[in-house]
Design a protein around this motif. Structure first.
Motif, short mmCIF file in Angstrom:
data_model
loop_
_atom_site.label_atom_id
_atom_site.label_comp_id
_atom_site.label_asym_id
_atom_site.label_seq_id
_atom_site.Cartn_x
_atom_site.Cartn_y
_atom_site.Cartn_z
N GLY A 97 -5.61 -6.27 -4.76
CA GLY A 97 -4.94 -5.07 -5.25
C GLY A 97 -5.40 -3.83 -4.52
N VAL A 98 -6.68 -3.73 -4.25
CA VAL A 98 -7.22 -2.58 -3.52
C VAL A 98 -6.66 -2.54 -2.10
N ILE A 99 -6.61 -3.70 -1.43
CA ILE A 99 -6.10 -3.75 -0.06
C ILE A 99 -4.62 -3.38 -0.01
N VAL A 100 -3.84 -3.90 -0.96
CA VAL A 100 -2.41 -3.56 -1.01
C VAL A 100 -2.24 -2.05 -1.23
N SER A 101 -3.05 -1.48 -2.13
CA SER A 101 -2.98 -0.03 -2.39
C SER A 101 -3.42 0.76 -1.17
N LEU A 102 -4.45 0.29 -0.48
CA LEU A 102 -4.94 0.96 0.71
C LEU A 102 -3.84 1.04 1.77
N VAL A 103 -3.16 -0.06 2.01
CA VAL A 103 -2.08 -0.10 3.00
C VAL A 103 -0.94 0.83 2.59
N ARG A 104 -0.56 0.78 1.32
CA ARG A 104 0.54 1.63 0.82
C ARG A 104 0.18 3.10 0.98
N GLU A 105 -1.04 3.49 0.61
CA GLU A 105 -1.46 4.89 0.68
C GLU A 105 -1.63 5.35 2.13
N LEU A 106 -2.15 4.47 2.99
CA LEU A 106 -2.25 4.80 4.42
C LEU A 106 -0.87 5.15 4.97
N LYS A 107 0.09 4.26 4.70
CA LYS A 107 1.45 4.46 5.21
C LYS A 107 2.05 5.75 4.66
N LYS A 108 1.87 5.99 3.37
CA LYS A 108 2.42 7.20 2.74
C LYS A 108 1.87 8.47 3.39
N HIS A 109 0.56 8.53 3.57
CA HIS A 109 -0.05 9.73 4.15
C HIS A 109 0.28 9.88 5.63
N MET A 110 0.35 8.79 6.36
CA MET A 110 0.68 8.87 7.78
C MET A 110 2.14 9.28 7.98
N LEU A 111 3.05 8.78 7.12
CA LEU A 111 4.45 9.19 7.20
C LEU A 111 4.62 10.68 6.90
N ALA A 112 3.67 11.25 6.14
CA ALA A 112 3.71 12.69 5.85
C ALA A 112 3.10 13.50 7.00
N GLY A 113 2.69 12.81 8.07
CA GLY A 113 2.14 13.49 9.24
C GLY A 113 0.65 13.71 9.19
N ASN A 114 -0.03 13.04 8.28
CA ASN A 114 -1.47 13.22 8.13
C ASN A 114 -2.26 12.15 8.90
N CYS A 115 -3.50 12.48 9.18
CA CYS A 115 -4.46 11.52 9.75
C CYS A 115 -5.37 11.12 8.61
N VAL A 116 -5.52 9.82 8.37
CA VAL A 116 -6.36 9.32 7.28
C VAL A 116 -7.70 8.89 7.87
N ASP A 117 -8.77 9.50 7.38
CA ASP A 117 -10.12 9.21 7.86
C ASP A 117 -10.86 8.37 6.83
N LEU A 118 -11.09 7.10 7.15
CA LEU A 118 -11.85 6.22 6.27
C LEU A 118 -13.30 6.19 6.77
N VAL A 119 -14.21 6.70 5.96
CA VAL A 119 -15.62 6.83 6.35
C VAL A 119 -16.18 5.50 6.84
N ASP A 120 -16.92 5.53 7.92
CA ASP A 120 -17.57 4.37 8.56
C ASP A 120 -16.58 3.33 9.07
N PHE A 121 -15.29 3.63 9.04
CA PHE A 121 -14.29 2.69 9.56
C PHE A 121 -13.52 3.34 10.71
N GLY A 122 -12.78 4.41 10.42
CA GLY A 122 -12.07 5.10 11.47
C GLY A 122 -10.92 5.94 10.95
N LYS A 123 -10.18 6.51 11.90
CA LYS A 123 -9.06 7.39 11.57
C LYS A 123 -7.75 6.72 11.95
N PHE A 124 -6.76 6.84 11.05
CA PHE A 124 -5.44 6.27 11.25
C PHE A 124 -4.40 7.38 11.30
N SER A 125 -3.46 7.28 12.24
CA SER A 125 -2.32 8.18 12.29
C SER A 125 -1.21 7.48 13.07
N TYR A 126 -0.04 8.08 13.09
CA TYR A 126 1.05 7.54 13.88
C TYR A 126 1.07 8.21 15.25
#
Length: 184
Positions: A97-126
């Motif tokens: 459930g956490v992984i599904v939510s993580l993917v959904r929220e990543l996509k939502k924020h990136m589609l809004a033009g944001n860069c998502v920074d996950l601490v100790d993992f990395g930054k995601f953007s389009y």
């Protein structure tokens, strides 16, 4: 021989109100890093093979040989969920459930033009790839060819090449050929 230690910490409800939340978070963070280091002791060397590559920019130069990463096996979602659940207080279905939510929220924020920074993992953007237009006025969204996920790993996530072990293995083509010959 590597030894792995496990422990549980029980804090009675009556004591929880008296805990310093900042100290608890700091200790939890240190615990995670200690566990990460312990797990790294059990990781095998990164497999690689040697590949010959021609220089297409300068064809007169001789071919060179480069290291090429080889994947040992693909880890299934089920195995990955088991591993995460085993190292946490979450059940396998809660981890899913956490992984599904993580993917959904990543996509939502990136589609809004944001860069998502996950601490100790990395930054995601389009990242957008487009063809060039003759002028700014001539450019339309029809020129956009594709959108890719751009990932910049955090320094903590990328292994230090000086501290990693490597294991030379046969290239995939040779392995397949050997398997084919053994079947004949």
């Amino acid at each position: 021989m590597n030894t792995q230690f496990f422990f549980s910490l029980f804090i009675p409800d009556i004591c929880r109100d008296h805990l310093n939340k900042k100290a608890f978070e700091f200790n939890r963070s240190r615990e995670i890093k200690i566990n990460y280091k312990l797990k790294n002791e059990f990781i095998m060397a990164i497999p690689y093979s040697i590949m010959k590559r021609e220089n297409f920019i300068k064809p007169e130069e001789p071919a060179r040989f480069y290291a090429c990463h080889q994947i040992r096996k693909s880890i299934s979602t089920n195995k990955f969920l088991d591993d995460i659940a085993w190292g946490t207080a979450l059940t396998k279905s809660e981890v899913y459930g956490v992984i599904v939510s993580l993917v959904r929220e990543l996509k939502k924020h990136m589609l809004a033009g944001n860069c998502v920074d996950l601490v100790d993992f990395g930054k995601f953007s389009y990242h957008i790839h487009s063809a060039g237009a003759i002028s700014e006025e001539a450019f339309t969204t029809d020129f956009i060819r594709k959108v890719k996920v751009h990932f910049v790993p955090d320094a903590e996530f990328v292994p230090d090449v000086k501290k990693v072990e490597f294991e030379r293995v046969l290239p995939v083509k040779i392995k397949k050929e050997m398997l084919r010959r053994n079947k004949e």
